[in-house]
Write a protein that holds these residues in place. Sequence first.
Motif, PDB file in Angstrom:
ATOM      1  N   ARG A 214       0.807  -1.223   0.000  1.00  0.00           N
ATOM      2  CA  ARG A 214       0.000   0.000   0.000  1.00  0.00           C
ATOM      3  C   ARG A 214       0.837   1.269   0.000  1.00  0.00           C
ATOM      4  O   ARG A 214       0.318   2.370   0.201  1.00  0.00           O
ATOM      5  N   TYR A 215       2.139   1.123  -0.246  1.00  0.00           N
ATOM      6  CA  TYR A 215       3.013   2.295  -0.195  1.00  0.00           C
ATOM      7  C   TYR A 215       3.818   2.484  -1.480  1.00  0.00           C
ATOM      8  O   TYR A 215       4.233   1.510  -2.130  1.00  0.00           O
ATOM      9  N   TYR A 217       7.311   4.533  -2.821  1.00  0.00           N
ATOM     10  CA  TYR A 217       8.564   5.104  -2.306  1.00  0.00           C
ATOM     11  C   TYR A 217       9.225   5.887  -3.445  1.00  0.00           C
ATOM     12  O   TYR A 217       9.428   5.348  -4.532  1.00  0.00           O
ATOM     13  N   ILE A 228       7.601   8.584   1.412  1.00  0.00           N
ATOM     14  CA  ILE A 228       6.776   7.375   1.528  1.00  0.00           C
ATOM     15  C   ILE A 228       5.322   7.827   1.453  1.00  0.00           C
ATOM     16  O   ILE A 228       4.876   8.666   2.248  1.00  0.00           O
ATOM     17  N   ASP A 230       1.219   6.816   1.157  1.00  0.00           N
ATOM     18  CA  ASP A 230       0.153   5.836   1.348  1.00  0.00           C
ATOM     19  C   ASP A 230      -0.756   5.899   0.127  1.00  0.00           C
ATOM     20  O   ASP A 230      -1.372   6.938  -0.147  1.00  0.00           O
TER      21      ASP A 230
END
Length: 249
Positions: A214-215, A217, A228, A230
Motif C-alpha cells: 500500500r506504499y 517510495y 513514503i 500511502d
Amino acid sequence: VVNQTVPALAVIDVADPAYPVQIATTSVGTTPYSVYVSGKYAYVANYGTDNVSIVDISKPSAPVQVSTITVGKNPASVYVSGKYAYVANYTSNTISIIDVSNPIAPLQVTTTAAGGTNPISVYVSGRYAYVANYGNNVISILDVSDPASPVLTGTASLGGSGSYSIYVSGKYAYVANNLGSNMSVVNVSNPSSPAQVGLVTVGTNPYSVFVSGRYAYLANRTSYNMSIVDISSSTLPKQITTVTIGSGN
C-alpha cells in the motif's frame, strides 16, 4: 548499481543491510542510466553510447560483460520481461524491443514510436508496456503481445510535469514527475483510455518510484530524501513521511 561518471556497473553485497559492501565493478558503455536484473544477467542502458550492455552476474564478485547491442538514440531505461528487453530511447522518441533469449547474441526485434516525447522510463506488465514521456508529460501504453508488431493503445496527460519514472501495480500506474515534484496515480484498467485519478506532492525533483503493497517510495534528487506515500486510496494518495538520505540522489 550503475555509476554514470566512471562508467561502470557496481555489485554490492547487502546481506547485512546496515553494512553494505561493494564487491565488484565492471565497465559498461558511456553514461549508463538504468539497470535491470533478470536471472543471472544484468541489462544496462548506456545513454552515451546508444546501446545496451548484457552482463553475466552469475558470480557476483566477478561480473563479465558478454555482449552489447545498439538501440535508439540515448537509451534511458531498460525493462526485461520473459525473453525480451524493452528500451526507452529518450532522444529518438522510440521503444526498442530486443530478443535476449541468447544473451551472448541479442537481436533487436523492432523499434516503434513511444507514443510521446522523450520517453525516459518503461515498465512492462503482462501484454502491455507503460512508458513515461518526460517531454510532453504523458504516459503511453503499448500492446506488446506481439513483440514484432507493438501497437499504441492509449495515452494519458498528467497533472505533473517532467514525468520521469513509472511503476505499475494492479490497475494503477504511479508516475514520479520530476519537474512538478509530485506523483501521479493513473488508472490503467482500460489500456485504451488511461486516466489520472490522483496527484500528491512529494519531495523536490523525484527521480524514481517503487511500489510495494500500500506504499509508494520516491527518491527525491534535490531535497535529498525519500518520500513514503500511502496509496491505499488511489484518488487521495497521501505522503506520510520523508527520510533523509545521501546528497545528489
